[in-house]
Design a protein around this motif. Structure first.
Motif, PDB file in Angstrom:
ATOM      1  N   VAL A 290     -40.780  36.954 -21.165  1.00  0.00           N
ATOM      2  CA  VAL A 290     -41.374  35.639 -20.961  1.00  0.00           C
ATOM      3  C   VAL A 290     -41.059  35.139 -19.560  1.00  0.00           C
ATOM      4  N   HIS A 291     -39.825  35.346 -19.129  1.00  0.00           N
ATOM      5  CA  HIS A 291     -39.445  34.915 -17.781  1.00  0.00           C
ATOM      6  C   HIS A 291     -40.313  35.583 -16.729  1.00  0.00           C
ATOM      7  N   GLU A 292     -40.483  36.887 -16.822  1.00  0.00           N
ATOM      8  CA  GLU A 292     -41.287  37.606 -15.821  1.00  0.00           C
ATOM      9  C   GLU A 292     -42.761  37.219 -15.903  1.00  0.00           C
ATOM     10  N   ARG A 293     -43.292  37.151 -17.119  1.00  0.00           N
ATOM     11  CA  ARG A 293     -44.718  36.861 -17.289  1.00  0.00           C
ATOM     12  C   ARG A 293     -45.080  35.460 -16.818  1.00  0.00           C
ATOM     13  N   TRP A 294     -44.189  34.492 -17.065  1.00  0.00           N
ATOM     14  CA  TRP A 294     -44.529  33.091 -16.816  1.00  0.00           C
ATOM     15  C   TRP A 294     -43.728  32.468 -15.676  1.00  0.00           C
ATOM     16  N   ARG A 295     -43.085  33.296 -14.878  1.00  0.00           N
ATOM     17  CA  ARG A 295     -42.231  32.765 -13.815  1.00  0.00           C
ATOM     18  C   ARG A 295     -43.003  31.851 -12.860  1.00  0.00           C
ATOM     19  N   LYS A 296     -44.181  32.254 -12.449  1.00  0.00           N
ATOM     20  CA  LYS A 296     -44.958  31.449 -11.495  1.00  0.00           C
ATOM     21  C   LYS A 296     -45.315  30.089 -12.104  1.00  0.00           C
ATOM     22  N   SER A 297     -45.745  30.091 -13.348  1.00  0.00           N
ATOM     23  CA  SER A 297     -46.099  28.835 -14.013  1.00  0.00           C
ATOM     24  C   SER A 297     -44.874  27.929 -14.149  1.00  0.00           C
ATOM     25  N   LEU A 298     -43.749  28.518 -14.559  1.00  0.00           N
ATOM     26  CA  LEU A 298     -42.531  27.735 -14.725  1.00  0.00           C
ATOM     27  C   LEU A 298     -42.014  27.225 -13.385  1.00  0.00           C
ATOM     28  N   ALA A 299     -42.246  28.004 -12.323  1.00  0.00           N
ATOM     29  CA  ALA A 299     -41.797  27.580 -10.997  1.00  0.00           C
ATOM     30  C   ALA A 299     -42.525  26.331 -10.520  1.00  0.00           C
TER      31      ALA A 299
END
Length: 293
Positions: free
Chosen positions: A139-148
């Motif tokens: 989840v961290h890798e897949r959504w890192r840009k969105s979470l950033a």
């Protein structure tokens, strides 16, 4: 607009800031809250407002949970189909509560990432916001840009409880600092000193203490307290004086007495010449004494 559909569950001050930031960054965003009135401004900004949790999750790739507490998160997600979803929980809680939620997510076919937010709602989406995460690396890798888009992302590891573990330790330090400041303010007022005059001097002194905290951290991690530059015995005497002074001014503070009790344990074991950092070893001892009455 991106094709990554995001749902935000919970529209308190933080939840609204999170949803609003996703919208500003072009993410199709669905929101849900028990009180639909809280979604009005977000709807005007382009959010889809779901009438129920199931509807909110139906088209979501990423589900961000921003509720009051762990029990509220459990209640909202109970019985909802989360299969195939990435769940990111920004709800405050204990490390074991985060692990419990991670286990529940896995049992129900979802991937789980827990987040601890270091920001006030109005700074979400700015350089002043940072969020620590732990749990699913996928989840961290897949959504890192969105979470950033919400703030600086720091990933701590696969153990879902790590982010909360750091959080409760940091918050304990924060509340200790706030309690100390407010007690100092009360002492200043009792002594006829303006708190505005006190504060810069206190900040200067606290800033100067930062290297001592780094030294203490090293001593604690090594388990070596022999240096004793700020010895237990010296601090025991200082705390006794401070307690007398606060009582004389009519503003005692139980936290000082509790801290001295921690120091007393170590001095009583013949370690008065060792570093004040050794107090970390007293916490369990004192709590066990309390449990025995």
């Amino acid at each position: 607009m991106t094709s990554e559909a995001i749902t935000v569950l919970g529209l308190g001050n933080l939840g609204r800031a999170v949803a609003g930031t996703f919208l500003v960054n072009g993410y199709p965003t669905t929101v849900w809250n028990r009180s639909a009135a809280r979604a009005a401004g977000l709807a005007e900004a382009g959010a889809s407002v779901a009438s129920g949790v199931g509807e909110a999750l139906s088209g979501a790739d990423l589900v961000v949970v921003v509720l009051l507490d762990h029990l509220a998160a459990q209640e909202v997600l109970r019985g909802v189909d989360v299969r195939g979803r990435a769940l990111v929980n920004l709800t405050s809680g204990t490390p074991e509560e985060a692990r419990e939620m991670a286990r529940w997510a896995a049992e129900n076919g979802a991937e789980y990432l827990h987040g601890a937010v270091y920001a006030v709602p109005q700074t979400i989406g700015t350089a002043e916001s940072s969020i620590n995460y732990s749990g699913s690396s996928a989840v961290h890798e897949r959504w890192r840009k969105s979470l950033a888009s919400l703030g600086k992302v720091t990933y701590l590891g696969e153990d879902a409880g790590l982010a909360s573990g750091y959080d409760v330790a940091i918050l304990a330090g924060m509340y200790g600092l706030l309690g100390g400041f407010l007690h100092g303010a009360a002492l200043a007022r009792a002594g006829g000193i303006e708190v505005g005059e006190l504060t810069p001097r206190m900040l200067s002194w606290l800033t100067d203490l930062q290297p001592a905290l780094v030294t203490f951290a090293g001593e604690i991690d090594r388990g070596d307290f022999a240096a004793g530059e700020s010895s237990l015995a010296m601090n025991q005497t200082g705390l006794a004086m401070l307690i007398r002074a606060t009582e004389a001014q009519g503003v005692p503070f139980a936290a000082l007495e509790s801290f001295k009790e921690l120091v007393d344990v170590q001095v009583g074991q013949g370690r008065g010449g060792e570093s004040l950092a050794r107090v970390v070893e007293s916490f369990g001892v004192v709590s066990q004494r309390g449990a025995r009455g």
